[in-house]
Design an enzyme around this catalytic site. Structure first.
Site, short mmCIF file in Angstrom:
data_model
loop_
_atom_site.label_atom_id
_atom_site.label_comp_id
_atom_site.label_asym_id
_atom_site.label_seq_id
_atom_site.Cartn_x
_atom_site.Cartn_y
_atom_site.Cartn_z
N ASP A 80 60.66 15.18 52.75
CA ASP A 80 59.55 15.16 53.49
C ASP A 80 58.29 14.66 52.70
O ASP A 80 57.90 14.56 51.54
CB ASP A 80 59.29 16.72 53.70
CG ASP A 80 58.25 16.94 54.69
OD1 ASP A 80 58.22 16.28 55.82
OD2 ASP A 80 57.65 18.27 54.86
N GLU A 132 55.10 7.67 59.14
CA GLU A 132 53.86 8.04 59.80
C GLU A 132 52.78 7.41 60.26
O GLU A 132 52.17 6.68 59.32
CB GLU A 132 53.59 9.70 59.04
CG GLU A 132 52.32 10.30 59.48
CD GLU A 132 51.96 11.41 58.90
OE1 GLU A 132 52.66 12.02 58.24
OE2 GLU A 132 50.49 12.01 58.97
N HIS A 207 55.15 17.40 63.17
CA HIS A 207 54.91 18.17 62.20
C HIS A 207 54.08 19.54 62.34
O HIS A 207 53.55 19.20 63.51
CB HIS A 207 54.27 17.20 61.13
CG HIS A 207 55.14 16.34 60.29
ND1 HIS A 207 55.34 16.45 59.08
CD2 HIS A 207 55.76 15.33 60.93
CE1 HIS A 207 56.55 15.15 58.79
NE2 HIS A 207 56.45 14.79 59.93
#
Ligand code: 13P
Length: 281
Positions: A80, A132, A207
């Protein structure tokens, strides 16, 4: 079976979102996989770099693979939010099946350039990559993004990022924040719709799942989120159950540590079951 996200998204097509759960210690590994197995749903186990270093890359990966390989469901081990390209290469070499490069705090050009390096390395070894764009606020294993610095993902940036980097999954910012236990900010479903239309095959990732209402979780899965992350709720409940058990009358934790950890592991399994049920269509 032990899989990457590309294979898992494909096999889960039309069945909802896959739950991605942050583990903080070894104990959580079997609890999470067994809960998903009972529901017969795929599951993603994810760690921060800190957790991987705490447990040790080799024992962690060996344990997840050993359980996954005898399991009836698909299991991924995903790194992550990692900003360190060398650490990601290490995770890939050790055997993580998926990684996330988080360059969201960088200018878009630089985020794209760095993510491309990770994608090239990972894909060469059969490992999937999440990127991201936009910034998700909150605290994540010590990494804090101020609420005011958090930004919604711009669909045009997301499209450019996905097509130039070739990521398999993309974390988008649509109104949640990390580590927030109570009442999340309002989720922007129009933005989700727009991102989904623009991004095609790239799996959208939510998220900051802790504190998102059950109703929103169901709707997010219905409206196209492919991976939904839940972290803080697991960590918090583990600590709460351990401390409640420790102080409970009639419990003598000093006879065996399992007296404390057993109920906490059971609670992890319950949370995974609750969330994965919401994500299923
Ligand atoms: P929460 O801690 O808010 O559940 O978010 C987890 C997450 O998004 C991990 O990347």
């Amino acid at each position: 079976m032990y899989k990457n996200l590309i294979e898992m998204f494909k096999e889960n097509e039309g069945k909802g979102a896959i739950g991605s759960f942050n583990l903080h210690c070894f104990e959580m590994v079997p609890a999470m996989i067994k809960a998903a197995e009972k529901l017969n749903v795929p599951v993603i186990l994810q760690t921060s770099l800190g957790t991987a270093e705490y447990i040790g890359f080799e024992p962690l990966i060996a344990a997840v693979k050993a359980i996954a390989e005898t399991s009836s469901i698909n299991v991924a081990l995903h790194m992550d939010h990692c900003k360190d390209i060398d650490a990601l290469k290490r995770a890939i070499d050790y055997g993580y099946s998926s990684v996330m490069y988080d360059g969201s705090a960088l200018p878009l050009e630089e985020n794209i350039a760095n993510t491309k390096i990770v994608v090239e390395y990972a894909h060469g070894k059969g490992v999937s990559v999440e990127g991201e764009v936009g910034s998700i606020g909150g605290a994540e294993d010590g990494v804090v993004v101020d609420k005011d610095a958090a930004m919604y993902t711009k669909p045009e940036d997301a499209l450019r990022f996905a097509s130039e980097t070739g990521v398999d999954a993309l974390a988008v910012s649509i109104g949640t924040t990390h580590g927030q236990y109570k009442s999340k900010a309002k989720i922007n479903y129009e933005l989700l719709e727009e991102l989904k239309a623009k991004l095609g095959d790239t799996g959208l990732v939510l998220h900051g799942g802790t504190g998102v209402s059950d109703e929103d979780m169901r709707r997010l899965a219905r409206e196209g989120m492919k991976k939904i992350n839940v972290g803080t709720e697991l960590n918090k409940s583990y600590i709460e159950v351990v401390s409640k058990t420790f102080t409970a009358e009639g419990v003598t934790p000093l006879t065996s540590l399992r007296t404390l950890l057993g109920p906490a592991n059971d609670r992890i399994a319950e949370i995974v079951t609750e969330k994965a049920t919401l994500f299923r269509l």
